[in-house]
Design an enzyme around this catalytic site. Structure first.
Site, PDB file in Angstrom:
ATOM      1  N   LYS A   1       0.835  -1.202   0.000  1.00 31.65           N
ATOM      2  CA  LYS A   1       0.000   0.000   0.000  1.00 31.65           C
ATOM      3  C   LYS A   1       0.867   1.247   0.000  1.00 31.65           C
ATOM      4  O   LYS A   1       0.609   2.211  -0.728  1.00 31.65           O
ATOM      5  CB  LYS A   1      -0.927  -0.019   1.217  1.00 31.65           C
ATOM      6  CG  LYS A   1      -1.802   1.226   1.383  1.00 31.65           C
ATOM      7  CD  LYS A   1      -1.221   2.248   2.336  1.00 31.65           C
ATOM      8  CE  LYS A   1      -1.203   1.714   3.757  1.00 31.65           C
ATOM      9  NZ  LYS A   1      -0.718   2.729   4.732  1.00 31.65           N
ATOM     10  N   SER A   2       1.914   1.249   0.826  1.00 31.53           N
ATOM     11  CA  SER A   2       2.771   2.426   0.938  1.00 31.53           C
ATOM     12  C   SER A   2       3.434   2.758  -0.392  1.00 31.53           C
ATOM     13  O   SER A   2       3.503   3.924  -0.799  1.00 31.53           O
ATOM     14  CB  SER A   2       3.838   2.195   2.011  1.00 31.53           C
ATOM     15  OG  SER A   2       3.247   2.030   3.277  1.00 31.53           O
TER      16      SER A   2
ATOM     17  N   GLY B   1      -4.552   7.225   5.992  1.00 27.06           N
ATOM     18  CA  GLY B   1      -3.704   8.334   6.377  1.00 27.06           C
ATOM     19  C   GLY B   1      -2.920   8.894   5.203  1.00 27.06           C
ATOM     20  O   GLY B   1      -2.652  10.096   5.138  1.00 27.06           O
TER      21      GLY B   1
ATOM     22  N   ARG C   1      -7.480  11.495  13.931  1.00 28.70           N
ATOM     23  CA  ARG C   1      -6.082  11.237  13.599  1.00 28.70           C
ATOM     24  C   ARG C   1      -5.338  12.543  13.347  1.00 28.70           C
ATOM     25  O   ARG C   1      -5.881  13.480  12.755  1.00 28.70           O
ATOM     26  CB  ARG C   1      -5.964  10.296  12.397  1.00 28.70           C
ATOM     27  CG  ARG C   1      -6.521   8.913  12.657  1.00 28.70           C
ATOM     28  CD  ARG C   1      -6.166   7.937  11.559  1.00 28.70           C
ATOM     29  NE  ARG C   1      -4.736   7.641  11.531  1.00 28.70           N
ATOM     30  CZ  ARG C   1      -4.167   6.814  10.652  1.00 28.70           C
ATOM     31  NH1 ARG C   1      -4.913   6.229   9.715  1.00 28.70           N
ATOM     32  NH2 ARG C   1      -2.871   6.590  10.683  1.00 28.70           N
TER      33      ARG C   1
ATOM     34  N   SER D   1       3.757  11.422  13.359  1.00 31.57           N
ATOM     35  CA  SER D   1       3.656  10.637  12.128  1.00 31.57           C
ATOM     36  C   SER D   1       4.740  11.037  11.136  1.00 31.57           C
ATOM     37  O   SER D   1       4.897  12.222  10.827  1.00 31.57           O
ATOM     38  CB  SER D   1       2.288  10.823  11.469  1.00 31.57           C
ATOM     39  OG  SER D   1       2.230  10.141  10.220  1.00 31.57           O
TER      40      SER D   1
ATOM     41  N   GLU E   1       4.029  -0.327  12.957  1.00 32.42           N
ATOM     42  CA  GLU E   1       2.898  -1.028  12.356  1.00 32.42           C
ATOM     43  C   GLU E   1       2.968  -2.537  12.561  1.00 32.42           C
ATOM     44  O   GLU E   1       1.972  -3.249  12.401  1.00 32.42           O
ATOM     45  CB  GLU E   1       2.825  -0.716  10.861  1.00 32.42           C
ATOM     46  CG  GLU E   1       3.980  -1.238  10.042  1.00 32.42           C
ATOM     47  CD  GLU E   1       4.095  -0.554   8.693  1.00 32.42           C
ATOM     48  OE1 GLU E   1       4.068  -1.278   7.695  1.00 32.42           O
ATOM     49  OE2 GLU E   1       4.195   0.683   8.645  1.00 32.42           O
TER      50      GLU E   1
ATOM     51  N   HIS F   1      -2.795   5.781  15.381  1.00 33.73           N
ATOM     52  CA  HIS F   1      -3.046   5.035  14.146  1.00 33.73           C
ATOM     53  C   HIS F   1      -4.552   4.821  13.969  1.00 33.73           C
ATOM     54  O   HIS F   1      -5.357   5.567  14.496  1.00 33.73           O
ATOM     55  CB  HIS F   1      -2.260   3.729  14.156  1.00 33.73           C
ATOM     56  CG  HIS F   1      -0.801   3.905  13.850  1.00 33.73           C
ATOM     57  ND1 HIS F   1       0.054   2.859  13.599  1.00 33.73           N
ATOM     58  CD2 HIS F   1      -0.036   5.030  13.754  1.00 33.73           C
ATOM     59  CE1 HIS F   1       1.270   3.311  13.353  1.00 33.73           C
ATOM     60  NE2 HIS F   1       1.236   4.632  13.452  1.00 33.73           N
TER      61      HIS F   1
ATOM     62  N   ARG G   1      -3.672   1.728  19.275  1.00 35.99           N
ATOM     63  CA  ARG G   1      -3.313   0.310  19.209  1.00 35.99           C
ATOM     64  C   ARG G   1      -2.733  -0.219  20.514  1.00 35.99           C
ATOM     65  O   ARG G   1      -2.874  -1.415  20.809  1.00 35.99           O
ATOM     66  CB  ARG G   1      -2.351   0.063  18.046  1.00 35.99           C
ATOM     67  CG  ARG G   1      -3.043   0.129  16.690  1.00 35.99           C
ATOM     68  CD  ARG G   1      -2.084  -0.052  15.527  1.00 35.99           C
ATOM     69  NE  ARG G   1      -2.836  -0.134  14.268  1.00 35.99           N
ATOM     70  CZ  ARG G   1      -2.282  -0.039  13.068  1.00 35.99           C
ATOM     71  NH1 ARG G   1      -0.971   0.140  12.945  1.00 35.99           N
ATOM     72  NH2 ARG G   1      -3.024  -0.122  11.981  1.00 35.99           N
TER      73      ARG G   1
END
Length: 443
Positions: free
Chosen positions: A24-25, A100, A128, A174, A318, A345, A349
């Site tokens: 995804k990144s 995000g 967020r 972040s 993550e 996140h 978490r």
């Protein structure tokens, strides 16, 4: 109440070969850079998931052409994505969902458009952090209207150009704050010089990923000084990208081998990568696994008993949900630290893991920046996911060693891994996939 999914428990030691969907990144960075490049390009083997479809929809709404090589962009398409930069001269609405990367990466390029673009997303996205980045955009010459909230919903008013220059931010919440500014910076009149002040930036490998991708597009980036990244103004060259498998999504599958004393191979594992998920090789070896990287992929063979670990996961936060569950299955205590930022996140978490593991018998102490986990007798029950795909991964891993674990809303994994439940069941039970099966299946 969301649907409860019985987490499958293997009948014997697992021996599986797994092919994963793309990162995804990498996919979302590739799409955004292609949209501001100096010509058309192709993103090959892209991830097709909620997050990447939201990015494609956002860029399309601005005027970018994004098409499957075989037709209209869709989750079901199997081809590559052809991207054609277009005239960004319209008003638009962008749905960030829980992505995000969409909420943070798209606003800096909207300043290059002509029109007003309104951003909003799922309810949790309004919690967020994004205020530091919006303030930085304002300082760089972009007009932002967030009602003083520093959060969704907000609007960005593009004027067709951005002055750019030097900006100081606190990116301790972040790393995406830094990446977002760097990705757009080459197109700013003065480029961008981002300087971080505050606690250490989390997830530095993701910034390294951004820098590497920018350089592949011919963009000049100076990252020679700590906590400073400078992008020179200039064109973004059009290049094609081949997307690597998502190594963070490999975590539950490698955990399948680790937790069962079995063998799992993830195919296509790159020999060199900026993905944080590559750290799984080191983490699983510390827990007693046999870890081997070869031309066939990464193979993990689990031990008879997992060992506890003392880990600073600051740069790879993550991975925490998957690692935390393995720690709950280990024969000795574990300490996970350096991860205060993962409270921001998809859900908090740290609290979520302490709550759900504790609910099913784990001996867990929640710290400000991590978790202490000690051996304890575990039992079945409902494992809540909080609409967080990584929490769903944690739940299914627990179900490998504990009977009657019910995972709430396993479908939330579609954020980065379409049809995860099917791929997981096949891997756990050793069901062969059909010839030519798509990524994300057991082979």
């Amino acid at each position: 109440m969301s649907e409860l999914w019985p987490a499958p428990r293997p009948r014997d030691r697992v021996d599986a070969v797994v092919s994963l969907p793309g990162s995804k990144s990498l996919t979302n960075r590739a799409l955004l850079l292609a949209a501001i490049a100096d010509g058309p390009s192709v993103v090959r083997r892209p991830l097709r998931s909620r997050d990447t479809l939201l990015m494609a929809a956002a860029l399309t709404a601005l005027g970018t052409g994004i098409d499957d090589t075989g037709g209209e962009v869709s989750r079901e398409g199997a081809g590559d994505w052809a991207v054609s930069p277009g005239a960004w001269d319209r008003d638009a609405d962008v749905d960030c969902g829980l992505a995000g990367t969409v909420m943070r990466f798209v606003p800096p390029v909207v300043g290059l458009a002509r029109g007003t673009v309104r951003f909003d997303g799922d309810a949790h996205m309004r919690l967020r952090p994004v205020g530091q980045m919006l303030a930085a955009l304002t300082e760089l010459g972009v007009r932002v209207d967030d009602g003083g909230r520093g959060a969704l919903p907000f609007a960005v008013h593009g004027s067709g150009s951005v002055l750019g220059g030097t900006v100081t931010i606190d990116a301790s919440a972040s790393s995406q704050f830094v990446s977002a500014l760097l990705l757009a910076g080459a197109r700013y009149e003065r480029g961008v010089d981002v300087r971080h002040v505050g606690k250490p930036v989390p997830s530095l490998p993701h910034i390294e990923m951004t820098v590497q991708m920018l350089r592949s597009h011919g963009v000049e980036v100076d990252d020679s000084d700590a906590n400073r990244w400078a992008v020179a103004p200039g064109p973004v060259r059009a290049v094609d990208h081949v997307i690597e498998p998502d190594l963070s999504n490999a975590a539950p599958f490698l955990a399948l081998g680790a937790a069962t004393g079995g063998r799992v191979t993830v195919t296509g594992w790159p020999g060199s990568t900026t993905q944080p998920g590559d750290e799984l090789r080191t983490i699983l070896a510390l827990m007693g696994c046999e870890v081997t990287l070869s031309d066939g992929g990464l193979t993990v063979v689990g031990p008879d008993r997992l060992a506890g670990v003392d880990l600073d996961l600051h740069d790879v936060g993550e991975l925490t949900p998957a690692v935390a569950v393995l720690c709950a299955l280990a024969e000795s205590p574990s300490h996970l630290r350096g991860i205060a930022h993962i409270r921001g996140h998809e859900t908090d978490r740290i609290t979520a893991l302490a709550t759900e593991l504790g609910r099913l018998g784990a001996d867990v102490t929640e710290r400000d920046d991590g978790l202490d986990i000690r051996p304890a007798a575990l039992h079945g029950g409902t494992f809540h996911t909080y609409a967080d795909h990584r929490m769903a991964h944690a739940g299914v891993i627990l179900g490998l060693a504990v009977d009657d674990v019910l995972v709430e809303d396993v479908g939330t994994t579609a954020k980065t891994f379409p049809d995860f439940a099917t791929a997981w069941s096949r891997a756990v039970h050793g069901t062969p996939a059909a010839a030519g099966a798509p990524a994300g299946t057991a082979l």
